[in-house]
Motif scaffolding. Structure first.
Motif, PDB file in Angstrom:
ATOM      1  N   ARG A  17     -98.837 -22.250  67.857  1.00 27.35           N
ATOM      2  CA  ARG A  17     -97.243 -22.720  68.014  1.00 27.35           C
ATOM      3  C   ARG A  17     -96.543 -21.681  67.077  1.00 27.35           C
ATOM      4  O   ARG A  17     -95.373 -21.463  67.343  1.00 27.35           O
ATOM      5  CB  ARG A  17     -97.279 -24.205  67.326  1.00 27.35           C
ATOM      6  CG  ARG A  17     -97.863 -25.175  68.109  1.00 27.35           C
ATOM      7  CD  ARG A  17     -97.561 -26.680  67.521  1.00 27.35           C
ATOM      8  NE  ARG A  17     -97.995 -27.763  68.287  1.00 27.35           N
ATOM      9  CZ  ARG A  17     -97.605 -28.883  68.132  1.00 27.35           C
ATOM     10  NH1 ARG A  17     -96.699 -29.152  67.221  1.00 27.35           N
ATOM     11  NH2 ARG A  17     -98.143 -29.676  68.937  1.00 27.35           N
ATOM     12  N   THR A  18     -96.919 -21.114  65.986  1.00 25.00           N
ATOM     13  CA  THR A  18     -96.311 -20.176  65.052  1.00 25.00           C
ATOM     14  C   THR A  18     -96.128 -18.859  65.909  1.00 25.00           C
ATOM     15  O   THR A  18     -94.999 -18.212  65.799  1.00 25.00           O
ATOM     16  CB  THR A  18     -97.244 -19.918  63.724  1.00 25.00           C
ATOM     17  OG1 THR A  18     -97.404 -21.275  63.092  1.00 25.00           O
ATOM     18  CG2 THR A  18     -96.562 -18.784  63.045  1.00 25.00           C
TER      19      THR A  18
ATOM     20  N   ALA B 215    -101.555 -25.013  65.357  1.00 25.06           N
ATOM     21  CA  ALA B 215    -100.600 -24.189  64.549  1.00 25.06           C
ATOM     22  C   ALA B 215    -100.560 -22.999  64.654  1.00 25.06           C
ATOM     23  O   ALA B 215     -99.245 -22.397  64.545  1.00 25.06           O
ATOM     24  CB  ALA B 215    -100.842 -24.930  63.204  1.00 25.06           C
TER      25      ALA B 215
ATOM     26  N   THR C  92     -95.642 -23.153  61.640  1.00 26.31           N
ATOM     27  CA  THR C  92     -96.031 -24.373  61.787  1.00 26.31           C
ATOM     28  C   THR C  92     -97.296 -24.494  60.984  1.00 26.31           C
ATOM     29  O   THR C  92     -98.444 -23.690  61.283  1.00 26.31           O
ATOM     30  CB  THR C  92     -96.331 -24.808  63.185  1.00 26.31           C
ATOM     31  OG1 THR C  92     -95.035 -24.549  63.950  1.00 26.31           O
ATOM     32  CG2 THR C  92     -96.751 -26.205  63.385  1.00 26.31           C
TER      33      THR C  92
ATOM     34  N   PHE D 107     -98.654 -31.993  62.677  1.00 20.93           N
ATOM     35  CA  PHE D 107     -98.056 -30.640  62.620  1.00 20.93           C
ATOM     36  C   PHE D 107     -96.977 -30.843  61.517  1.00 20.93           C
ATOM     37  O   PHE D 107     -96.233 -31.731  61.459  1.00 20.93           O
ATOM     38  CB  PHE D 107     -97.869 -30.144  63.580  1.00 20.93           C
ATOM     39  CG  PHE D 107     -98.968 -29.932  64.630  1.00 20.93           C
ATOM     40  CD1 PHE D 107     -99.726 -28.708  64.361  1.00 20.93           C
ATOM     41  CD2 PHE D 107     -99.237 -30.751  65.772  1.00 20.93           C
ATOM     42  CE1 PHE D 107    -100.960 -28.335  65.160  1.00 20.93           C
ATOM     43  CE2 PHE D 107    -100.446 -30.394  66.122  1.00 20.93           C
ATOM     44  CZ  PHE D 107    -101.293 -29.416  66.045  1.00 20.93           C
ATOM     45  N   TRP D 108     -96.787 -29.634  60.694  1.00 27.34           N
ATOM     46  CA  TRP D 108     -95.408 -29.613  60.066  1.00 27.34           C
ATOM     47  C   TRP D 108     -94.933 -28.135  60.114  1.00 27.34           C
ATOM     48  O   TRP D 108     -95.576 -27.210  59.811  1.00 27.34           O
ATOM     49  CB  TRP D 108     -96.004 -29.663  58.693  1.00 27.34           C
ATOM     50  CG  TRP D 108     -95.135 -29.262  57.410  1.00 27.34           C
ATOM     51  CD1 TRP D 108     -93.933 -29.303  57.291  1.00 27.34           C
ATOM     52  CD2 TRP D 108     -95.710 -28.453  56.276  1.00 27.34           C
ATOM     53  NE1 TRP D 108     -93.469 -28.755  56.133  1.00 27.34           N
ATOM     54  CE2 TRP D 108     -94.674 -28.228  55.556  1.00 27.34           C
ATOM     55  CE3 TRP D 108     -97.002 -28.300  55.744  1.00 27.34           C
ATOM     56  CZ2 TRP D 108     -94.775 -27.699  54.242  1.00 27.34           C
ATOM     57  CZ3 TRP D 108     -97.201 -27.469  54.658  1.00 27.34           C
ATOM     58  CH2 TRP D 108     -95.930 -27.276  53.776  1.00 27.34           C
ATOM     59  N   VAL D 109     -93.596 -28.314  60.764  1.00 27.68           N
ATOM     60  CA  VAL D 109     -92.816 -26.997  60.777  1.00 27.68           C
ATOM     61  C   VAL D 109     -91.971 -26.818  59.722  1.00 27.68           C
ATOM     62  O   VAL D 109     -91.288 -27.750  59.398  1.00 27.68           O
ATOM     63  CB  VAL D 109     -91.884 -27.275  62.219  1.00 27.68           C
ATOM     64  CG1 VAL D 109     -90.827 -25.961  62.318  1.00 27.68           C
ATOM     65  CG2 VAL D 109     -92.666 -27.319  63.467  1.00 27.68           C
ATOM     66  N   LYS D 110     -92.408 -25.757  59.033  1.00 35.59           N
ATOM     67  CA  LYS D 110     -91.613 -25.359  58.053  1.00 35.59           C
ATOM     68  C   LYS D 110     -90.318 -25.410  57.989  1.00 35.59           C
ATOM     69  O   LYS D 110     -89.768 -24.794  58.772  1.00 35.59           O
ATOM     70  CB  LYS D 110     -92.361 -24.306  57.093  1.00 35.59           C
ATOM     71  CG  LYS D 110     -91.571 -23.947  55.768  1.00 35.59           C
ATOM     72  CD  LYS D 110     -92.236 -24.678  54.773  1.00 35.59           C
ATOM     73  CE  LYS D 110     -91.553 -24.452  53.309  1.00 35.59           C
ATOM     74  NZ  LYS D 110     -91.830 -25.667  52.402  1.00 35.59           N
TER      75      LYS D 110
ATOM     76  N   ARG E   1     -91.535 -19.967  64.253  1.00 32.98           N
ATOM     77  CA  ARG E   1     -91.257 -20.653  63.364  1.00 32.98           C
ATOM     78  C   ARG E   1     -92.547 -21.272  62.739  1.00 32.98           C
ATOM     79  O   ARG E   1     -93.546 -21.558  63.315  1.00 32.98           O
ATOM     80  CB  ARG E   1     -90.358 -22.018  63.850  1.00 32.98           C
ATOM     81  CG  ARG E   1     -89.256 -21.789  64.169  1.00 32.98           C
ATOM     82  CD  ARG E   1     -88.001 -22.003  63.512  1.00 32.98           C
ATOM     83  NE  ARG E   1     -88.069 -23.024  62.259  1.00 32.98           N
ATOM     84  CZ  ARG E   1     -87.430 -24.432  62.468  1.00 32.98           C
ATOM     85  NH1 ARG E   1     -86.949 -24.494  63.695  1.00 32.98           N
ATOM     86  NH2 ARG E   1     -87.635 -25.152  61.542  1.00 32.98           N
TER      87      ARG E   1
ATOM     88  N   GLU F  75     -88.219 -28.025  59.141  1.00 36.72           N
ATOM     89  CA  GLU F  75     -87.913 -28.838  60.075  1.00 36.72           C
ATOM     90  C   GLU F  75     -86.974 -30.052  59.540  1.00 36.72           C
ATOM     91  O   GLU F  75     -85.991 -30.523  60.136  1.00 36.72           O
ATOM     92  CB  GLU F  75     -88.925 -29.485  60.706  1.00 36.72           C
ATOM     93  CG  GLU F  75     -88.624 -30.369  61.964  1.00 36.72           C
ATOM     94  CD  GLU F  75     -89.559 -30.355  62.868  1.00 36.72           C
ATOM     95  OE1 GLU F  75     -89.779 -30.188  64.164  1.00 36.72           O
ATOM     96  OE2 GLU F  75     -90.788 -31.303  62.510  1.00 36.72           O
TER      97      GLU F  75
END
Length: 119
Positions: free
Chosen positions: A41-42, A38, A49, A58-61, A47, A63
């Motif tokens: 990815r961030t 995460a 994550t 995973f949680w993309v804020k 974005r 999304e």
């Protein structure tokens, strides 16, 4: 010099707390968890994550909600076991539709809500 997530101190579950702070006002918006991927990815996408412990994914804020967190600055604390993400927040940060997850204060022994849901 590139950033190496191996220098971070993750807990036994492979997670590190990440505090999201509004880059302009300094307001603390929320705290969530990240794992090494995460974090990567961030940093790669800009974005924010997180790792959802409840969903194990995973949680993309923003999304699904559109309440996006755009990374402005990424900071590591002195013990390397907590992150501070300065973000540009679109809409509320909290799932309760409030600007911040920290909307409850303790005043004279009583809980007081400091902000109402947005919109």
């Amino acid at each position: 010099m590139s950033f190496d997530t191996d220098t971070l101190v993750f807990d036994n579950a492979g997670l590190i707390p990440a505090i999201a702070q509004d880059c302009e006002s300094g307001e603390v918006l929320m705290m969530a968890w990240m794992n090494a991927e995460a974090v990567g990815r961030t940093l790669e996408t800009g974005r924010v994550t997180y790792w959802s412990r409840s969903r194990s994914s995973f949680w993309v804020k923003g999304e699904s909600s559109g309440h996006v967190q755009e990374l402005v600055d990424f900071r590591v604390d002195c013990d390397r076991d907590c992150l501070l993400l300065q973000v540009r927040q679109t809409g509320p940060a909290c799932h309760t539709n409030r600007r911040s997850c920290f909307f409850t204060a303790l005043r004279a022994g009583e809980e007081v809500e400091l902000m109402a849901p947005m919109g």
